[in-house]
Design a protein around this motif. Structure first.
Motif, PDB file in Angstrom:
ATOM      1  N   ILE A 166       0.844  -1.191   0.000  1.00  0.00           N
ATOM      2  CA  ILE A 166       0.000   0.000   0.000  1.00  0.00           C
ATOM      3  C   ILE A 166       0.880   1.242   0.000  1.00  0.00           C
ATOM      4  CG2 ILE A 166      -1.816   1.230   1.250  1.00  0.00           C
ATOM      5  CD1 ILE A 166      -2.490  -1.542   2.524  1.00  0.00           C
ATOM      6  N   SER A 167       0.658   2.114  -0.957  1.00  0.00           N
ATOM      7  CA  SER A 167       1.427   3.345  -1.052  1.00  0.00           C
ATOM      8  C   SER A 167       0.987   4.320   0.042  1.00  0.00           C
ATOM      9  CB  SER A 167       1.216   3.981  -2.427  1.00  0.00           C
ATOM     10  OG  SER A 167       1.714   5.310  -2.451  1.00  0.00           O
ATOM     11  N   PRO A 168       1.918   5.138   0.566  1.00  0.00           N
ATOM     12  CA  PRO A 168       1.505   6.170   1.527  1.00  0.00           C
ATOM     13  C   PRO A 168       0.583   7.212   0.901  1.00  0.00           C
ATOM     14  CG  PRO A 168       3.814   6.427   0.910  1.00  0.00           C
ATOM     15  CD  PRO A 168       3.369   5.105   0.361  1.00  0.00           C
ATOM     16  N   PHE A 169       0.477   7.205  -0.434  1.00  0.00           N
ATOM     17  CA  PHE A 169      -0.434   8.120  -1.114  1.00  0.00           C
ATOM     18  C   PHE A 169      -1.567   7.363  -1.789  1.00  0.00           C
ATOM     19  CE2 PHE A 169       3.838  10.179  -1.276  1.00  0.00           C
ATOM     20  CZ  PHE A 169       3.599  11.058  -0.226  1.00  0.00           C
ATOM     21  N   HIS A 170      -1.905   6.200  -1.235  1.00  0.00           N
ATOM     22  CA  HIS A 170      -3.126   5.490  -1.614  1.00  0.00           C
ATOM     23  C   HIS A 170      -4.322   6.371  -1.268  1.00  0.00           C
ATOM     24  CE1 HIS A 170      -6.402   2.545  -1.250  1.00  0.00           C
ATOM     25  NE2 HIS A 170      -5.666   1.683  -1.955  1.00  0.00           N
ATOM     26  N   ASP A 171      -5.397   6.216  -2.025  1.00  0.00           N
ATOM     27  CA  ASP A 171      -6.583   7.045  -1.782  1.00  0.00           C
ATOM     28  C   ASP A 171      -7.099   6.900  -0.357  1.00  0.00           C
ATOM     29  OD1 ASP A 171      -6.429   7.891  -4.381  1.00  0.00           O
ATOM     30  OD2 ASP A 171      -7.903   6.450  -5.143  1.00  0.00           O
ATOM     31  N   ASN A 172      -6.890   5.707   0.255  1.00  0.00           N
ATOM     32  CA  ASN A 172      -7.349   5.465   1.623  1.00  0.00           C
ATOM     33  C   ASN A 172      -6.177   5.138   2.544  1.00  0.00           C
ATOM     34  OD1 ASN A 172     -10.198   5.686   0.935  1.00  0.00           O
ATOM     35  ND2 ASN A 172      -9.962   3.682  -0.046  1.00  0.00           N
ATOM     36  N   ALA A 173      -5.025   5.759   2.289  1.00  0.00           N
ATOM     37  CA  ALA A 173      -3.831   5.441   3.071  1.00  0.00           C
ATOM     38  C   ALA A 173      -3.998   5.784   4.544  1.00  0.00           C
ATOM     39  CB  ALA A 173      -2.623   6.183   2.501  1.00  0.00           C
ATOM     40  N   ASP A 174      -4.887   6.711   4.882  1.00  0.00           N
ATOM     41  CA  ASP A 174      -5.086   7.059   6.291  1.00  0.00           C
ATOM     42  C   ASP A 174      -5.688   5.903   7.082  1.00  0.00           C
ATOM     43  OD1 ASP A 174      -7.321   7.451   4.674  1.00  0.00           O
ATOM     44  OD2 ASP A 174      -8.229   8.879   6.043  1.00  0.00           O
ATOM     45  N   ASN A 175      -6.235   4.890   6.399  1.00  0.00           N
ATOM     46  CA  ASN A 175      -6.716   3.690   7.096  1.00  0.00           C
ATOM     47  C   ASN A 175      -5.582   2.740   7.459  1.00  0.00           C
ATOM     48  OD1 ASN A 175      -9.403   4.518   6.879  1.00  0.00           O
ATOM     49  ND2 ASN A 175      -9.672   3.488   4.907  1.00  0.00           N
ATOM     50  N   TYR A 176      -4.440   2.905   6.805  1.00  0.00           N
ATOM     51  CA  TYR A 176      -3.336   1.966   6.977  1.00  0.00           C
ATOM     52  C   TYR A 176      -2.097   2.592   7.603  1.00  0.00           C
ATOM     53  CZ  TYR A 176      -6.208  -0.525   3.563  1.00  0.00           C
ATOM     54  OH  TYR A 176      -7.255  -1.135   2.907  1.00  0.00           O
ATOM     55  N   TYR A 177      -1.974   3.923   7.549  1.00  0.00           N
ATOM     56  CA  TYR A 177      -0.770   4.603   7.999  1.00  0.00           C
ATOM     57  C   TYR A 177      -1.065   5.593   9.122  1.00  0.00           C
ATOM     58  CZ  TYR A 177       1.993   3.045   3.928  1.00  0.00           C
ATOM     59  OH  TYR A 177       2.665   2.298   2.992  1.00  0.00           O
ATOM     60  N   SER A 178      -0.040   5.824   9.955  1.00  0.00           N
ATOM     61  CA  SER A 178      -0.012   6.953  10.880  1.00  0.00           C
ATOM     62  C   SER A 178       0.935   7.995  10.308  1.00  0.00           C
ATOM     63  CB  SER A 178       0.467   6.508  12.267  1.00  0.00           C
ATOM     64  OG  SER A 178      -0.425   5.576  12.835  1.00  0.00           O
TER      65      SER A 178
END
Length: 827
Positions: free
Chosen positions: A250-262
């Motif tokens: 998952i890229s940190p600039f995925h459309d929903n990256a806030d679900n996977y990254y802090s």
């Protein structure tokens, strides 16, 4: 009074010990990432006791004077890296140090919770510009690229090699390279560099790469070629997923990256009056396919200037210690940035922590960048395929002086070592013997001059009909002829006391631009079923230990004479023409030959003409000496087969037509793994014995085969019309990532379903005695489903398979449920 003060001050210089002057030093240094060797900008550099310090500059350098130096510790820290600490007492007047920071979280790293999440706010601002800055959203672009791919051997010493029984054969390679290596424990082994012109168009989608020059040095094998393909990563940080080792992260600039990254912003700098934000990202949960890393983002425009992506040992990738990706962007006009430099580093380790490590380093630089050009649009008007790779005239023959003029940067010392030493080693008899030994273990063949002898794993096997079976293969290698391959084998069984064998020849008429091959073969051997690709052959010493107990083995003698013409027409199309004669003699637990009377010709003897059409768009291949192996396609693969049986020719007794078609594909459904499917169907017109009908492929072994029905026996079901679907979903970590021990072991989860619908005409039922020897589905569904554990010790897989249909289920328990094992090497 003034004169007395001056005299006292002057005398104090000579009389009072010069403590302050002696303890004053100038401390300078540079800070780099230990893996990518990229400078680390704006790192904190300070003395732990005195508190004196500063930030490194944009190039990772620092310099300051320390007055009244006492016993102290220099500390260098940066978010996402382990702290660097060094005692500074007793240093000389001027000290310069080179610091390499290692990825990892510092023990004293503090997480600050604020009412406003600056990291999430900045991420949303970056995402608002995502469509603008993603280069693949441009109408077209082009550039000149300089690629340099290097493979190095790490974690060795000459003494260690000499003292190791396993590594001692490599000492003749290590010694000359160690003399020119610039780093202890680090040896260059392979280098390829190329300069190419690349063009891209979004609609219709077109890609063209023209390789103007290419230069290769080092040890090259088919396995190394696969490794180089793995290293050929093309990372787009603005895409939703970044593919690494054929796995989507998952890229940190995925459309929903806030679900996977802090996200966080631990620092802000000012460059030319504009704020520059330090953007840091980490996975929210362990075991997720996500990166650690950081980026520097320009305020106002929210353009990413630099970004580092990192995968450590916890990533669910085999044989990888760590992976680092670095990209730097520069403006090409007032509103657009473009990739300027790109690095991809990976450390490969197959055995333990102290084993030899292969480090792959791919660097790419870009110049002469063109955006939205009419000339690129005009160029693609004549290109009909989506992707095209061409080479310039003499692209591998550029001189050293020519390379010096077209390289974007110069070679380092250890890169030059590859040119000066490895060419000599390739002609060393010891190295050639070592290479032959590795080939012997992998392929089973041993070279003796222009002849190869093998296969070692087929020398001894056995079955109920033949007893102990001994087999010897002979073949030619490219020393005999580069385009003609001769192969034969001879086998003997101690129980039936008969010789069997095969003789065949492959002739490669053309390799480029498209493969064209002839094949002529004659075989006379015992056969107990149809062999499928990927299936462990019964003619194998390992099959003796994994056969199903109490299974009724079925054998027949098969004589097969065939001629094949394979032609690749380009653009994914290929054809294969077959002319074959097959003669069968049932031997054990099958209806005998006299049960199939014929009016003319010989029973169980046919002559068949067939053609297979195949379409695999943009399929990739790994090419060996005489064969090429598919590396897959990102598009579905379609095949169609038409066959015609002809009576009267070569004593053939049967006239029929066969039709078969299939579509298969592997689809990435990130972040939920990969879904593979195959849909197929076929029909046979004619009244035929079982040998020429569709024998649904069963498995008599406990070795799992993806291409068969593993709870079905060979020759159990036959059909003259059929349709089937195979589905397998490889989830990845799945539920295992929530359990610490299975997450550490990197176990993987999957499920699969295989189903077939089949029927048999009344005439074929009567001819083949389906009440005694065979079964038919009669339009019913056969279905088996399974799940299991993959990636056990990185190579083993266990499948738990249940037969679900048709009902009632067999009384025999081993036909209702089975546990199957297999092994494979994959990242």
């Amino acid at each position: 009074m003034k004169f007395r003060r001056f005299l006292i001050a002057a005398l104090s210089i000579w009389i009072i010990p010069p403590v302050a002057i002696a303890q004053s030093i100038i401390l300078t240094g540079s800070i780099r990432d230990a893996h990518t060797q990229e400078p680390i900008s704006y790192a904190s550099v300070y003395l732990l006791a005195s508190g004196i310090g500063q930030l490194s500059d944009s190039s990772g350098s620092f310099s300051f004077r320390i007055i009244n130096l006492t016993a102290d510790t220099l500390v260098i820290s940066y978010v996402g890296y382990e702290d660097f600490k060094m005692p500074v007492s007793g240093l000389n007047d001027a000290v310069s140090i080179a610091v390499q920071l290692v990825r990892g979280r510092a023990n004293n790293e503090v997480v600050i919770k604020a009412s406003v999440n600056k990291g999430l706010f900045l991420w949303r601002k970056i995402m608002s510009k995502k469509q603008l800055y993603d280069r693949y959203n441009l109408p077209n672009f082009g550039y000149e690229a300089y690629n340099k791919l290097e493979i190095d051997i790490k974690n060795f010493s000459v003494d260690r090699v000499k003292n190791s029984i396993l590594l001692k054969p490599f000492s003749f390679i290590i010694k000359p390279l160690a003399e020119v290596s610039e780093t202890d424990g680090f040896l260059p082994a392979y280098l390829i560099e190329s300069v190419s012109d690349y063009s891209y168009q979004r609609n219709p989608k077109r890609k063209h790469e023209n390789i103007r020059a290419s230069n290769t040095r080092g040890f090259i094998t088919e396995s190394m070629s696969q490794l180089l393909g793995v290293m050929n990563q093309n990372v787009n940080i603005y895409s939703n997923f970044v593919n690494v080792m054929d796995k989507d992260f998952i890229s940190p600039f995925h459309d929903n990256a806030d679900n996977y990254y802090s996200f966080s912003v631990p620092d802000t700098q000012s460059v030319n009056g504009h704020p520059l934000f330090h953007f840091v990202f980490r996975p929210k949960h362990p075991g997720q396919n996500a990166f650690e890393g950081d980026a520097w983002v320009m305020g106002g425009t929210f353009q990413v200037q630099k970004i580092s992506l990192y995968l450590g040992k916890d990533a669910n990738i085999n044989y990888i210690d760590r992976i680092s990706v670095f990209q730097e962007f520069l403006p090409v006009n007032d509103s657009m940035i473009f990739l300027h430099r790109d690095k991809f580093f990976a450390d490969f380790r197959v055995l333990g922590k102290k084993s030899l490590t292969l480090t792959g380093r791919k660097t790419t630089s870009y110049k002469n960048i063109v955006i939205n050009s009419d000339s690129i649009a005009a160029h693609f008007k004549n290109q009909s395929v989506e992707e095209l790779i061409t080479t310039g005239t003499g692209f591998t023959q550029l001189t050293d002086s020519g390379w010096n003029t077209i390289r974007h940067d110069s070679l380092s010392k250890h890169e030059k070592a590859i040119y000066t030493t490895i060419d000599k080693l390739l002609h060393d008899p010891k190295y050639q013997r070592l290479q032959d030994n590795f080939k012997f273990l992998g392929s089973g063949y041993k070279n003796f001059g222009n002849i190869e002898v093998g296969k070692w794993y087929s020398l001894v096997s056995g079955n109920q009909w033949e007893g102990a079976r001994f087999r010897l293969d002979l073949g030619t290698n490219k020393g005999f002829n580069k385009n003609i391959y001769l192969h034969t084998y001879l086998a003997y069984g101690t129980r039936d006391q008969k010789f069997k064998g095969q003789a065949e020849v492959y002739w490669i008429l053309k390799r480029k631009p498209h493969w064209w091959r002839l094949h002529l073969s004659y075989a006379n051997d015992v056969n107990n079923g149809i062999s499928q690709n990927g299936q462990l052959s019964d003619d194998n010493v390992f099959s003796l230990a994994i056969r199903k107990p109490n299974s009724t083995r079925k054998f027949l003698q098969a004589k097969d004479l065939r001629f094949e013409v394979y032609k690749d027409w380009g653009k994914g199309f290929s054809t294969e023409f077959f002319a074959s004669q097959q003669q069968y003699t049932p031997l054990q637990n099958l209806p005998l030959k006299n049960n199939f009377p014929v009016s003319s010709g010989e029973a169980l003897n046919n002559f068949e003409l067939a053609i297979k059409l195949r379409f695999a768009y943009l399929e990739q291949f790994i090419i060996g000496d005489f064969f090429r192996y598919s590396a897959g396609s990102k598009w579905p693969v379609a095949e169609f087969l038409f066959a015609k049986g002809i009576t009267g020719f070569l004593n053939s007794a049967y006239s029929y037509t066969k039709y078969a078609a299939s579509v298969s594909d592997g689809i990435k459904i990130s972040p939920y793994g990969t879904l593979k499917y195959k849909v197929y169907a076929g029909k046979i017109n004619g009244t035929l014995p079982f040998t020429f009908l569709e024998n649904h492929t069963g498995n008599d072994l406990y070795y799992y085969n993806a291409g068969t029905f593993n709870l079905m026996y060979r020759f159990e079901y036959i059909s003259d019309q059929y349709a089937g679907v195979n589905i397998e979903h490889n989830i990845g970590s799945g539920l295992f990532r929530f359990i610490p021990i299975t997450r550490k072991l990197k176990w993987r989860q999957f499920w699969n379903v295989k189903t077939i619908w089949g029927s048999l005409s009344d005439k074929n039922k009567a001819l083949n005695n389906t009440t005694s020897f065979f079964k038919t589905l009669d339009g019913k569904t056969y279905l088996e489903a399974g799940t299991g554990i993959d990636n056990i010790f990185k190579i083993f897989r266990f499948d738990f398979v249940w037969r679900v249909l048709p009902r009632p289920l067999p009384v025999n328990k081993i036909s209702r449920f089975g546990i199957f094992g297999s092994f494979q090497f994959k990242f």
